[in-house]
Design an enzyme around this catalytic site. Structure first.
Site, PDB file in Angstrom:
ATOM      1  N   LYS A  38      32.764 -27.136  32.709  1.00 41.81           N
ATOM      2  CA  LYS A  38      34.102 -27.582  32.308  1.00 41.81           C
ATOM      3  C   LYS A  38      35.144 -27.337  33.387  1.00 41.81           C
ATOM      4  O   LYS A  38      35.090 -26.340  34.097  1.00 41.81           O
ATOM      5  CB  LYS A  38      34.535 -26.853  31.031  1.00 41.81           C
ATOM      6  CG  LYS A  38      33.840 -27.362  29.784  1.00 41.81           C
ATOM      7  CD  LYS A  38      34.428 -26.735  28.543  1.00 41.81           C
ATOM      8  CE  LYS A  38      33.798 -27.340  27.290  1.00 41.81           C
ATOM      9  NZ  LYS A  38      34.217 -26.628  26.077  1.00 41.81           N
ATOM     10  N   HIS A  61      39.288 -22.397  15.661  1.00 40.88           N
ATOM     11  CA  HIS A  61      38.953 -21.122  16.304  1.00 40.88           C
ATOM     12  C   HIS A  61      39.634 -19.961  15.564  1.00 40.88           C
ATOM     13  O   HIS A  61      39.026 -18.932  15.312  1.00 40.88           O
ATOM     14  CB  HIS A  61      39.442 -21.102  17.761  1.00 40.88           C
ATOM     15  CG  HIS A  61      38.708 -22.025  18.678  1.00 40.88           C
ATOM     16  ND1 HIS A  61      39.331 -23.025  19.373  1.00 40.88           N
ATOM     17  CD2 HIS A  61      37.403 -22.103  19.027  1.00 40.88           C
ATOM     18  CE1 HIS A  61      38.439 -23.667  20.113  1.00 40.88           C
ATOM     19  NE2 HIS A  61      37.267 -23.131  19.926  1.00 40.88           N
ATOM     20  N   ARG A  73      30.610 -26.503  13.595  1.00 41.65           N
ATOM     21  CA  ARG A  73      31.457 -27.452  12.860  1.00 41.65           C
ATOM     22  C   ARG A  73      30.642 -28.496  12.125  1.00 41.65           C
ATOM     23  O   ARG A  73      30.992 -28.955  11.065  1.00 41.65           O
ATOM     24  CB  ARG A  73      32.424 -28.159  13.819  1.00 41.65           C
ATOM     25  CG  ARG A  73      33.534 -27.274  14.314  1.00 41.65           C
ATOM     26  CD  ARG A  73      34.199 -27.875  15.499  1.00 41.65           C
ATOM     27  NE  ARG A  73      33.222 -28.091  16.553  1.00 41.65           N
ATOM     28  CZ  ARG A  73      33.414 -28.842  17.605  1.00 41.65           C
ATOM     29  NH1 ARG A  73      34.546 -29.470  17.766  1.00 41.65           N
ATOM     30  NH2 ARG A  73      32.480 -28.970  18.515  1.00 41.65           N
ATOM     31  N   SER A 118      39.078 -28.880  21.134  1.00 44.93           N
ATOM     32  CA  SER A 118      40.189 -28.647  22.064  1.00 44.93           C
ATOM     33  C   SER A 118      40.547 -29.893  22.863  1.00 44.93           C
ATOM     34  O   SER A 118      41.730 -30.209  23.051  1.00 44.93           O
ATOM     35  CB  SER A 118      39.835 -27.505  23.017  1.00 44.93           C
ATOM     36  OG  SER A 118      39.476 -26.367  22.280  1.00 44.93           O
TER      37      SER A 118
HETATM   38  N1  COA Z   1      37.004 -25.040  15.597  1.00 43.19           N
HETATM   39  C1  COA Z   1      37.405 -26.031  16.392  1.00 43.19           C
HETATM   40  N2  COA Z   1      36.804 -26.347  17.550  1.00 43.19           N
HETATM   41  C2  COA Z   1      35.740 -25.644  17.900  1.00 43.19           C
HETATM   42  C3  COA Z   1      35.244 -24.608  17.116  1.00 43.19           C
HETATM   43  C4  COA Z   1      35.930 -24.310  15.915  1.00 43.19           C
HETATM   44  N3  COA Z   1      35.524 -23.342  15.108  1.00 43.19           N
HETATM   45  N4  COA Z   1      34.171 -24.098  17.707  1.00 43.19           N
HETATM   46  C5  COA Z   1      33.990 -24.793  18.844  1.00 43.19           C
HETATM   47  N5  COA Z   1      34.943 -25.739  18.945  1.00 43.19           N
HETATM   48  C6  COA Z   1      35.059 -26.720  20.010  1.00 43.19           C
HETATM   49  C7  COA Z   1      35.971 -26.287  21.101  1.00 43.19           C
HETATM   50  O1  COA Z   1      37.272 -26.718  20.835  1.00 43.19           O
HETATM   51  C8  COA Z   1      35.381 -26.956  22.313  1.00 43.19           C
HETATM   52  O2  COA Z   1      35.858 -28.281  22.409  1.00 43.19           O
HETATM   53  P1  COA Z   1      35.936 -29.055  23.819  1.00 43.19           P
HETATM   54  O3  COA Z   1      34.527 -29.244  24.274  1.00 43.19           O
HETATM   55  O4  COA Z   1      36.636 -30.303  23.467  1.00 43.19           O
HETATM   56  O5  COA Z   1      36.708 -28.190  24.762  1.00 43.19           O
HETATM   57  C9  COA Z   1      33.883 -27.001  21.995  1.00 43.19           C
HETATM   58  O6  COA Z   1      33.788 -26.859  20.595  1.00 43.19           O
HETATM   59  C10 COA Z   1      33.058 -25.877  22.565  1.00 43.19           C
HETATM   60  O7  COA Z   1      33.882 -24.935  23.153  1.00 43.19           O
HETATM   61  P2  COA Z   1      33.788 -23.372  23.043  1.00 43.19           P
HETATM   62  O8  COA Z   1      33.401 -22.913  21.692  1.00 43.19           O
HETATM   63  O9  COA Z   1      35.045 -22.845  23.586  1.00 43.19           O
HETATM   64  O10 COA Z   1      32.543 -23.049  23.944  1.00 43.19           O
HETATM   65  P3  COA Z   1      32.188 -23.504  25.415  1.00 43.19           P
HETATM   66  O11 COA Z   1      30.904 -24.221  25.264  1.00 43.19           O
HETATM   67  O12 COA Z   1      33.249 -24.175  26.151  1.00 43.19           O
HETATM   68  O13 COA Z   1      32.047 -22.103  26.139  1.00 43.19           O
HETATM   69  C11 COA Z   1      30.952 -20.039  26.659  1.00 43.19           C
HETATM   70  C12 COA Z   1      30.995 -21.323  25.864  1.00 43.19           C
HETATM   71  C13 COA Z   1      32.140 -19.724  27.527  1.00 43.19           C
HETATM   72  C14 COA Z   1      30.828 -18.977  25.611  1.00 43.19           C
HETATM   73  C15 COA Z   1      29.668 -20.204  27.477  1.00 43.19           C
HETATM   74  O14 COA Z   1      29.797 -21.248  28.421  1.00 43.19           O
HETATM   75  C16 COA Z   1      29.268 -18.937  28.186  1.00 43.19           C
HETATM   76  O15 COA Z   1      28.686 -18.061  27.568  1.00 43.19           O
HETATM   77  N6  COA Z   1      29.609 -18.827  29.485  1.00 43.19           N
HETATM   78  C17 COA Z   1      29.275 -17.655  30.286  1.00 43.19           C
HETATM   79  C18 COA Z   1      28.084 -17.902  31.198  1.00 43.19           C
HETATM   80  C19 COA Z   1      26.789 -17.670  30.482  1.00 43.19           C
HETATM   81  O16 COA Z   1      26.493 -16.622  29.932  1.00 43.19           O
HETATM   82  N7  COA Z   1      25.971 -18.725  30.485  1.00 43.19           N
HETATM   83  C20 COA Z   1      24.689 -18.714  29.816  1.00 43.19           C
HETATM   84  C21 COA Z   1      24.876 -19.221  28.405  1.00 43.19           C
HETATM   85  S1  COA Z   1      23.314 -19.445  27.643  1.00 43.19           S
END
Ligand code: COA
Length: 171
Positions: A42, A18, A91, A129
């Site tokens: 989550k 990240h 990734r 994560s």
């Molecule tokens: N390096 C390392 N890990 C990465 C990464 C990177 N560059 N990019 C993503 N990841 C991993 C994260 O560690 C995480 O791992 P985990 O699943 O083990 O926790 C996973 O990829 C995805 O996590 P993250 O990038 O934090 O996204 P998310 O899917 O948890 O959250 C939101 C996405 C919060 C942006 C999304 O749910 C959202 O927009 N929520 C608001 C509600 C909304 O608008 N909903 C409609 C969406 S269409």
């Protein structure tokens, strides 16, 4: 005109993957908002306050990066912040389908909010994560996978030295 981008995520916790995306995005845009959001499927390990505090410490040397959080729809938040784009990291091919769905849904919800994908540095392509939490809980070394502040928070949760500390699984 100030070009603002939003890098949203759960950041539970933020990893070096990240952080790499954050630093590279901040070079491209005038103002980067790292926005801690809620993925409804989550259950979070770190509280919102902890995730925001860790990110704030990570970016304290970068004047054009702001850490924030939002409830509700990401596109609504992006519009309120006058963001020109949403940034997401990719990734591996396995990320693509999920990210494509998110980007298309977001574009469907708000036509003028676009998503830009940045390839995660290959050194971090295996890091996520939940894996970092698992390794830390079992006493493994995560020092090269997360920023120092995150390692500190994980050690606090799992014991003073996560390598030898109590072996508690993540909740
Ligand atoms: N390096 C390392 N890990 C990465 C990464 C990177 N560059 N990019 C993503 N990841 C991993 C994260 O560690 C995480 O791992 P985990 O699943 O083990 O926790 C996973 O990829 C995805 O996590 P993250 O990038 O934090 O996204 P998310 O899917 O948890 O959250 C939101 C996405 C919060 C942006 C999304 O749910 C959202 O927009 N929520 C608001 C509600 C909304 O608008 N909903 C409609 C969406 S269409």
């Amino acid at each position: 005109m100030v070009r603002t981008a939003i890098y949203p995520g759960s950041f539970d916790p933020a990893t070096n993957g990240h952080f790499d995306i954050i630093k590279r995005s901040a070079k491209i845009f005038d103002h980067l908002i790292v926005a801690v959001g809620a993925n409804p499927v989550k259950k979070y390990f770190f509280s919102l306050e902890e995730r925001v505090a860790m990110l704030n410490e990570m970016v304290s040397d970068y004047p054009n990066i702001e850490v924030s959080h939002f409830d509700g729809l990401l596109v609504e938040y992006a519009a309120r912040m006058n963001a020109v784009t949403i940034i997401r990291g990719l990734r591996a091919v396995s990320d693509f389908e999920y990210e494509l769905e998110l980007a298309l849904m977001n574009r469907h919800l708000k036509r003028d909010v676009d998503t830009i994908f940045m390839m995660t540095d290959e050194r971090y392509s295996f890091i996520r994560s939940s894996l970092v939490r698992e390794v830390a809980s079992l006493g493994g070394d995560i020092s090269d996978k997360v920023p120092a502040v995150v390692e500190r928070y994980l050690k606090k949760k799992f014991g003073s030295n996560s390598r030898t500390g109590p072996h508690r699984p993540p909740s």
